[in-house]
Design a protein around this motif. Sequence first.
Motif, short mmCIF file in Angstrom:
data_model
loop_
_atom_site.label_atom_id
_atom_site.label_comp_id
_atom_site.label_asym_id
_atom_site.label_seq_id
_atom_site.Cartn_x
_atom_site.Cartn_y
_atom_site.Cartn_z
N SER A 13 1.09 -1.21 -0.06
CA SER A 13 0.09 0.25 -0.08
C SER A 13 0.79 1.41 -0.02
O SER A 13 0.91 1.76 -0.42
N VAL A 14 2.05 1.12 0.54
CA VAL A 14 2.94 2.13 0.97
C VAL A 14 3.76 2.58 -0.61
O VAL A 14 3.85 3.84 -0.98
N LEU A 15 3.70 1.19 -1.21
CA LEU A 15 4.61 1.57 -2.16
C LEU A 15 3.80 1.66 -3.66
O LEU A 15 3.82 2.80 -4.19
N SER A 16 2.39 1.78 -3.53
CA SER A 16 1.50 1.77 -4.43
C SER A 16 0.74 3.41 -4.07
O SER A 16 0.70 4.73 -5.37
N LEU A 17 0.84 3.79 -2.97
CA LEU A 17 0.69 5.79 -2.45
C LEU A 17 1.62 6.47 -3.34
O LEU A 17 1.48 7.54 -4.27
N LEU A 18 3.08 5.69 -2.78
CA LEU A 18 4.06 6.55 -3.47
C LEU A 18 4.30 6.42 -5.34
O LEU A 18 4.54 7.26 -5.24
N SER A 19 3.68 5.57 -5.62
CA SER A 19 3.93 5.53 -7.29
C SER A 19 2.79 6.15 -7.73
O SER A 19 3.51 7.25 -9.06
N VAL A 20 1.94 6.89 -6.96
CA VAL A 20 0.64 7.57 -7.26
C VAL A 20 0.84 8.71 -7.32
O VAL A 20 1.05 9.62 -8.34
N ILE A 21 1.99 9.50 -6.02
CA ILE A 21 2.92 10.31 -6.07
C ILE A 21 3.85 10.78 -7.04
O ILE A 21 2.94 12.00 -7.67
N TYR A 22 4.35 10.00 -7.31
CA TYR A 22 5.32 10.81 -8.47
C TYR A 22 4.22 10.36 -10.15
O TYR A 22 5.08 11.41 -10.22
N PHE A 208 10.26 13.06 -15.67
CA PHE A 208 10.82 12.03 -16.69
C PHE A 208 11.36 10.56 -15.80
O PHE A 208 10.75 9.83 -15.57
N CYS A 209 11.86 11.28 -14.61
CA CYS A 209 12.77 10.37 -13.56
C CYS A 209 12.09 9.70 -12.01
O CYS A 209 11.92 8.28 -12.54
N LEU A 210 10.48 10.80 -12.36
CA LEU A 210 9.78 10.69 -11.19
C LEU A 210 9.23 9.15 -11.70
O LEU A 210 8.93 8.09 -11.64
N ALA A 211 8.26 9.56 -13.01
CA ALA A 211 7.64 8.23 -14.01
C ALA A 211 8.10 7.07 -13.93
O ALA A 211 8.15 6.05 -14.19
N CYS A 212 9.77 7.19 -14.12
CA CYS A 212 10.13 6.18 -14.74
C CYS A 212 11.07 5.24 -12.79
O CYS A 212 10.85 3.73 -12.95
N VAL A 213 10.58 6.29 -11.40
CA VAL A 213 10.55 5.65 -10.26
C VAL A 213 9.34 4.62 -10.10
O VAL A 213 8.79 3.76 -9.71
N SER A 214 7.76 5.22 -11.14
CA SER A 214 7.00 5.51 -10.59
C SER A 214 6.62 3.81 -11.15
O SER A 214 5.83 2.93 -10.29
N SER A 215 7.10 3.12 -12.17
CA SER A 215 7.01 2.08 -12.90
C SER A 215 7.18 1.51 -11.79
O SER A 215 6.57 0.01 -11.68
#
Length: 245
Positions: A13-22, A208-215
């Motif tokens: 859940s924490v990883l999912s929330l971080l990915s949504v924010i990023y 672009f880096c944020l999108a790369c990290v969110s995946s």
Amino acid sequence: MDNRFATALVIGSVLSLLSVIYLSAAVGTVSWYHYFTSPVLANVSETAASEFVNELEKANEKAYADALYHCNGSLGLWQQCITTQHYNTDEPSPGFHCVSLSFSDQFLEKYSQPGNHNNGIDLLRTYLWRCQFLLPLVALGLIFFGAVVGLAGCVCRSLYPALGTGALHLLAGVCTLGAVLCFASGVYLLQRSLPPPAGVRGEYGWSFCLACVSSPLQIMAGALFLWASRASRKEYSLMKAYRVA
């Protein structure tokens, strides 16, 4: 519920929330790609900057690309920005001007020779451009539905819905990765069709880096949800078989 499964769900859940924010920050900002222009080229960029600022050539990709090349431009999924000089004061002062792209602008065709509408349509660049802004929206939608399914599982006090949540997060990770690849491929093909002048340097920005990290965050969250669901189901089956025996 076993502590292992609860821990996996919390971390997922924490990883999912971080990915949504990023991913949300990446979609809403303009720092996907930056062009850095030498001062010599910046001095001869008044015409390109004027066309860009006045939005007279919104459908002319060449005019926009020239402005981005000559005016320290920045590319985003929904915005394009340049640095302009204001000469209405005693000393020129730099200004940051952005042009927003509407939903219909995102579906404009790209041509084999940018700016020349008499040339054929470049289908590859056209669909890469469309995918680069559609796929992040699809990814955010999948995560939202995954969260709804997960909440339903919490209400029912069951880990079975976590299987669907994990699958949706894995699909979201693939969509986000696809958007990143489409954007990078689109920039490469644009620069091959319309090479930047000498002295212009381009590099990817923090959006672009944020999108790369969110995946990978979405993929890891999906893997944890799937593991918790399958492992709990297997353990429940073993306990049921033991009781029957």
